[in-house]
Design a protein around this motif. Structure first.
Motif, PDB file in Angstrom:
ATOM      1  N   THR A 127       0.838  -1.210   0.000  1.00  0.00           N
ATOM      2  CA  THR A 127       0.000   0.000   0.000  1.00  0.00           C
ATOM      3  C   THR A 127       0.868   1.253   0.000  1.00  0.00           C
ATOM      4  OG1 THR A 127      -1.683  -1.188   1.215  1.00  0.00           O
ATOM      5  CG2 THR A 127      -1.745   1.224   1.364  1.00  0.00           C
ATOM      6  N   THR A 128       0.514   2.187  -0.876  1.00  0.00           N
ATOM      7  CA  THR A 128       1.266   3.452  -0.909  1.00  0.00           C
ATOM      8  C   THR A 128       0.483   4.586  -0.255  1.00  0.00           C
ATOM      9  OG1 THR A 128       0.302   4.101  -3.024  1.00  0.00           O
ATOM     10  CG2 THR A 128       2.369   2.849  -3.109  1.00  0.00           C
ATOM     11  N   THR A 129      -0.864   4.461  -0.248  1.00  0.00           N
ATOM     12  CA  THR A 129      -1.688   5.577   0.214  1.00  0.00           C
ATOM     13  C   THR A 129      -2.815   5.050   1.085  1.00  0.00           C
ATOM     14  OG1 THR A 129      -1.242   6.692  -1.883  1.00  0.00           O
ATOM     15  CG2 THR A 129      -3.062   7.545  -0.583  1.00  0.00           C
ATOM     16  N   ILE A 130      -3.032   5.712   2.202  1.00  0.00           N
ATOM     17  CA  ILE A 130      -4.166   5.320   3.050  1.00  0.00           C
ATOM     18  C   ILE A 130      -5.117   6.505   3.214  1.00  0.00           C
ATOM     19  CG2 ILE A 130      -3.022   3.455   4.335  1.00  0.00           C
ATOM     20  CD1 ILE A 130      -2.394   5.431   6.567  1.00  0.00           C
ATOM     21  N   HIS A 131      -6.375   6.175   3.468  1.00  0.00           N
ATOM     22  CA  HIS A 131      -7.383   7.184   3.780  1.00  0.00           C
ATOM     23  C   HIS A 131      -7.864   6.841   5.177  1.00  0.00           C
ATOM     24  CE1 HIS A 131     -11.690   8.853   3.026  1.00  0.00           C
ATOM     25  NE2 HIS A 131     -10.904   9.796   3.492  1.00  0.00           N
ATOM     26  N   ILE A 132      -7.729   7.774   6.101  1.00  0.00           N
ATOM     27  CA  ILE A 132      -7.841   7.402   7.503  1.00  0.00           C
ATOM     28  C   ILE A 132      -8.179   8.632   8.340  1.00  0.00           C
ATOM     29  CG2 ILE A 132      -5.314   7.774   7.838  1.00  0.00           C
ATOM     30  CD1 ILE A 132      -5.306   5.225   9.577  1.00  0.00           C
ATOM     31  N   THR A 133      -8.805   8.428   9.492  1.00  0.00           N
ATOM     32  CA  THR A 133      -9.004   9.581  10.382  1.00  0.00           C
ATOM     33  C   THR A 133      -7.662   9.875  11.061  1.00  0.00           C
ATOM     34  OG1 THR A 133      -9.595   8.160  12.238  1.00  0.00           O
ATOM     35  CG2 THR A 133     -11.426   9.015  10.926  1.00  0.00           C
ATOM     36  N   PRO A 134      -7.416  11.128  11.415  1.00  0.00           N
ATOM     37  CA  PRO A 134      -6.139  11.442  12.055  1.00  0.00           C
ATOM     38  C   PRO A 134      -5.932  10.667  13.355  1.00  0.00           C
ATOM     39  CG  PRO A 134      -7.478  13.439  11.731  1.00  0.00           C
ATOM     40  CD  PRO A 134      -8.217  12.317  11.103  1.00  0.00           C
ATOM     41  N   SER A 135      -7.008  10.464  14.126  1.00  0.00           N
ATOM     42  CA  SER A 135      -6.829   9.758  15.399  1.00  0.00           C
ATOM     43  C   SER A 135      -6.434   8.299  15.162  1.00  0.00           C
ATOM     44  CB  SER A 135      -8.099   9.840  16.250  1.00  0.00           C
ATOM     45  OG  SER A 135      -9.243   9.598  15.462  1.00  0.00           O
ATOM     46  N   TYR A 136      -7.010   7.676  14.150  1.00  0.00           N
ATOM     47  CA  TYR A 136      -6.673   6.280  13.875  1.00  0.00           C
ATOM     48  C   TYR A 136      -5.265   6.176  13.271  1.00  0.00           C
ATOM     49  CZ  TYR A 136      -7.667   1.357  12.857  1.00  0.00           C
ATOM     50  OH  TYR A 136      -7.649  -0.015  12.820  1.00  0.00           O
ATOM     51  N   ALA A 137      -4.870   7.197  12.521  1.00  0.00           N
ATOM     52  CA  ALA A 137      -3.515   7.198  11.951  1.00  0.00           C
ATOM     53  C   ALA A 137      -2.472   7.189  13.073  1.00  0.00           C
ATOM     54  CB  ALA A 137      -3.315   8.418  11.059  1.00  0.00           C
ATOM     55  N   LEU A 138      -2.749   7.930  14.133  1.00  0.00           N
ATOM     56  CA  LEU A 138      -1.812   7.942  15.261  1.00  0.00           C
ATOM     57  C   LEU A 138      -1.826   6.582  15.960  1.00  0.00           C
ATOM     58  CD1 LEU A 138      -2.584  11.470  16.753  1.00  0.00           C
ATOM     59  CD2 LEU A 138      -0.477  10.776  15.603  1.00  0.00           C
ATOM     60  N   HIS A 139      -3.006   5.988  15.996  1.00  0.00           N
ATOM     61  CA  HIS A 139      -3.144   4.721  16.715  1.00  0.00           C
ATOM     62  C   HIS A 139      -2.435   3.556  16.002  1.00  0.00           C
ATOM     63  CE1 HIS A 139      -4.866   1.476  18.999  1.00  0.00           C
ATOM     64  NE2 HIS A 139      -5.315   0.943  17.873  1.00  0.00           N
ATOM     65  N   ILE A 140      -2.623   3.443  14.695  1.00  0.00           N
ATOM     66  CA  ILE A 140      -2.085   2.233  14.036  1.00  0.00           C
ATOM     67  C   ILE A 140      -0.562   2.140  14.199  1.00  0.00           C
ATOM     68  CG2 ILE A 140      -3.820   1.636  12.287  1.00  0.00           C
ATOM     69  CD1 ILE A 140      -1.995   3.042  10.256  1.00  0.00           C
ATOM     70  N   HIS A 141       0.082   3.296  14.260  1.00  0.00           N
ATOM     71  CA  HIS A 141       1.536   3.247  14.406  1.00  0.00           C
ATOM     72  C   HIS A 141       1.933   2.536  15.700  1.00  0.00           C
ATOM     73  CE1 HIS A 141       5.495   4.867  15.600  1.00  0.00           C
ATOM     74  NE2 HIS A 141       5.761   4.460  14.383  1.00  0.00           N
ATOM     75  N   SER A 142       1.122   2.746  16.751  1.00  0.00           N
ATOM     76  CA  SER A 142       1.461   2.129  18.041  1.00  0.00           C
ATOM     77  C   SER A 142       1.305   0.607  17.986  1.00  0.00           C
ATOM     78  CB  SER A 142       0.587   2.732  19.143  1.00  0.00           C
ATOM     79  OG  SER A 142      -0.761   2.370  18.908  1.00  0.00           O
ATOM     80  N   LYS A 143       0.711   0.091  16.917  1.00  0.00           N
ATOM     81  CA  LYS A 143       0.497  -1.363  16.816  1.00  0.00           C
ATOM     82  C   LYS A 143       1.521  -2.049  15.898  1.00  0.00           C
ATOM     83  CE  LYS A 143      -2.861  -1.361  19.544  1.00  0.00           C
ATOM     84  NZ  LYS A 143      -2.776  -2.001  20.831  1.00  0.00           N
TER      85      LYS A 143
END
Ligand code: ADP
Ligand code: ZN
Length: 451
Positions: A193-209
């Motif tokens: 995947t090169t591009t994601i469409h995401i809410t900013p809060s979830y974008a911060l969250h996925i990194h922690s996983k």
């Protein structure tokens, strides 16, 4: 496609060209745009006169036919439409075509009450898709991209809106929808995947996983994210860009105006181009309703110009922003709005002081020790209000050194006080301990008794 300059992206790995989807319309001059807007406004008024809701209203304002609109200035004769009006017109008071011509219905997510409904004809969906295609190509997105759409599909417009736009551009679309972080990460790695469409809060969250899912940044081909659906600060964008090592582009839309594809950042990230051949953009004072000039912050008001099934005239979005005065180096002529600083109905009154949750976010997200999630709670404290700001901090801060934590708490408190005037209570939390949202985040919990 046209190249008009090269820009180094935040992470400097990609040299991206400024590309257009429909260069003629995207760089249209005022002398062509205004007659086009006038023609389309008359069409919209004509469609509105066919709805039971607008017919009476427009008659009362002396508009009995589209010919009563002679100049764009005549827009001022038209009364505003509010969210409550849309609810009043529920379910079909705003339908302007035969119901046989309707091919899809969308509703708002109902963040602030009963959802509102918007009908779409085939042509409406086609126009919407064009606007989304235009928007995403402005970020350098192309048919070579692999697009993972992490917004919910269904009545919420974030999923399907971007889905069709990305398909039209010819990219590969992964329609996974929101949630299931483990699967998101696997797909992101396996399909490059090169591009994601995401809410900013979830974008911060996925990194922690990443860690617990054995994902290393080097395994991913991620370049960019389209972030939207909820307010976020410039510091949050920076944080997303830094931790995920990508470029993040702000995407603004609302279901009443189709959904995403209303206003979008180009590669220069200096405000969001608003597609003025499809929407008339006004900024008004939320209290006096007087139009405000460029540069002044106020409520965004939109009039649809191309929508057949549900025309909306001077719709008060309740979102606050201002219009940039200068032109954009990308050559797009469509005016840019600032990021959304709040919603008129978002404003909190704490001990008599007005503030927006975005002010809190702006402050805490620039503090390096602060992690990726926070929550604001309001309680009664006798006759007064108590504002509690709960922030997750990075685990490396929990060393057992209480003094260090106290200092950090004090620092956050001071910085908040300087910005919002109120003295908050600050709580520090471990990463992963505050609630996570896959869709729109609910950051403010107001436990004060409403009288
Ligand atoms: P609801 O009004 O029920 O939340 P929508 O799903 O249509 O319904 O959401 C649209 C709203 O979401 C906008 O009016 C705005 O408040 C918010 N929003 C959407 N995109 C952004 C963005 N990029 N920045 C800030 N707020 C946004
Ligand atoms: Zn631009």
């Amino acid at each position: 496609m046209f190249a008009a300059g090269i820009i180094n992206f935040r992470h400097n790995k990609y040299k991206m060209q400024n590309t257009f989807w429909n260069e003629n319309i995207e760089t249209i001059g005022k002398e062509q745009l205004q007659p086009l807007q006038l023609k389309l406004l008359k069409d919209t008024v004509s469609a509105a006169l066919k709805t039971s809701f607008y017919k009476n209203r427009l008659y009362r304002s002396g508009i009995k036919s589209p010919d009563d609109i002679k100049t764009l200035g005549d827009l001022n004769k038209i009364p505003f439409t509010t969210k409550d009006d849309l609810r009043e017109a529920y379910p079909s008071g705003l339908l302007s075509t035969s119901s046989d011509d309707v091919i899809r219905i969308h509703t708002s997510s109902g963040t602030t009450g009963t959802p509102t409904v918007i009908y779409h004809t085939k042509e409406d969906l086609d126009n919407w898709t064009e606007l989304v295609a235009r928007s995403i190509v402005a970020t350098g997105f192309s048919r070579s991209d692999i697009f993972q759409n992490m917004m919910s599909y269904g009545l919420f417009t974030g999923g399907l809106g971007l889905h069709y736009g990305a398909e039209r551009v010819g990219a590969t679309v992964i329609p996974i929808g929101a949630g299931n972080t483990k699967r998101q990460l696997q797909l992101m790695r396996d399909f490059k995947t090169t591009t994601i469409h995401i809410t900013p809060s979830y974008a911060l969250h996925i990194h922690s996983k990443f860690k617990e899912n054995n994902i290393k940044r080097g395994d991913l081909c991620l370049k960019r994210a389209f972030i939207g659906a909820e307010p976020h600060s410039e510091n949050t964008r920076k944080k997303i860009e830094e931790i995920l090592e990508i470029d993040a582009y702000n995407s603004y839309g609302l279901s009443e105006m189709n959904g995403p594809g209303v206003s979008f950042e180009c590669i220069y990230k200096r405000g969001m181009h608003t597609w003025e051949d499809s929407y008339i953009l006004e900024i008004v004072d939320p209290v006096t309703q007087e139009p405000l000039c460029e540069g002044k912050e106020g409520e965004i008001v939109f009039t649809t110009l191309r929508r057949k099934a549900t025309p909306l005239l001077r719709y008060r979005t309740r979102d606050l922003a201002f219009v940039y005065k200068d032109s954009c180096p990308c050559r797009r002529t469509h005016r840019r709005i600032s990021r959304i600083t709040g919603r008129t109905d978002d404003m909190l009154i704490v001990n008599g002081v007005n503030m927006f949750p975005s002010q809190i976010e702006e402050v805490i997200m620039r503090i390096p020790e602060v992690g990726t999630n926070y929550q604001v709670q309001l309680e009664k404290d006798g006759a007064l209000d108590r504002l509690i700001v709960k922030v997750e901090i990075y685990s490396k801060m929990f060393t057992g050194n209480v003094k260090e934590l106290d200092n950090l708490k004090e620092k956050i408190k001071e910085e908040l006080r300087a910005s919002i005037i109120i003295h908050p209570v600050v709580e520090l939390h471990e990463p992963g301990s505050l609630p996570v949202f896959e869709g729109k985040a609910k950051r403010v919990i107001d436990l004060r008794v409403k009288i």
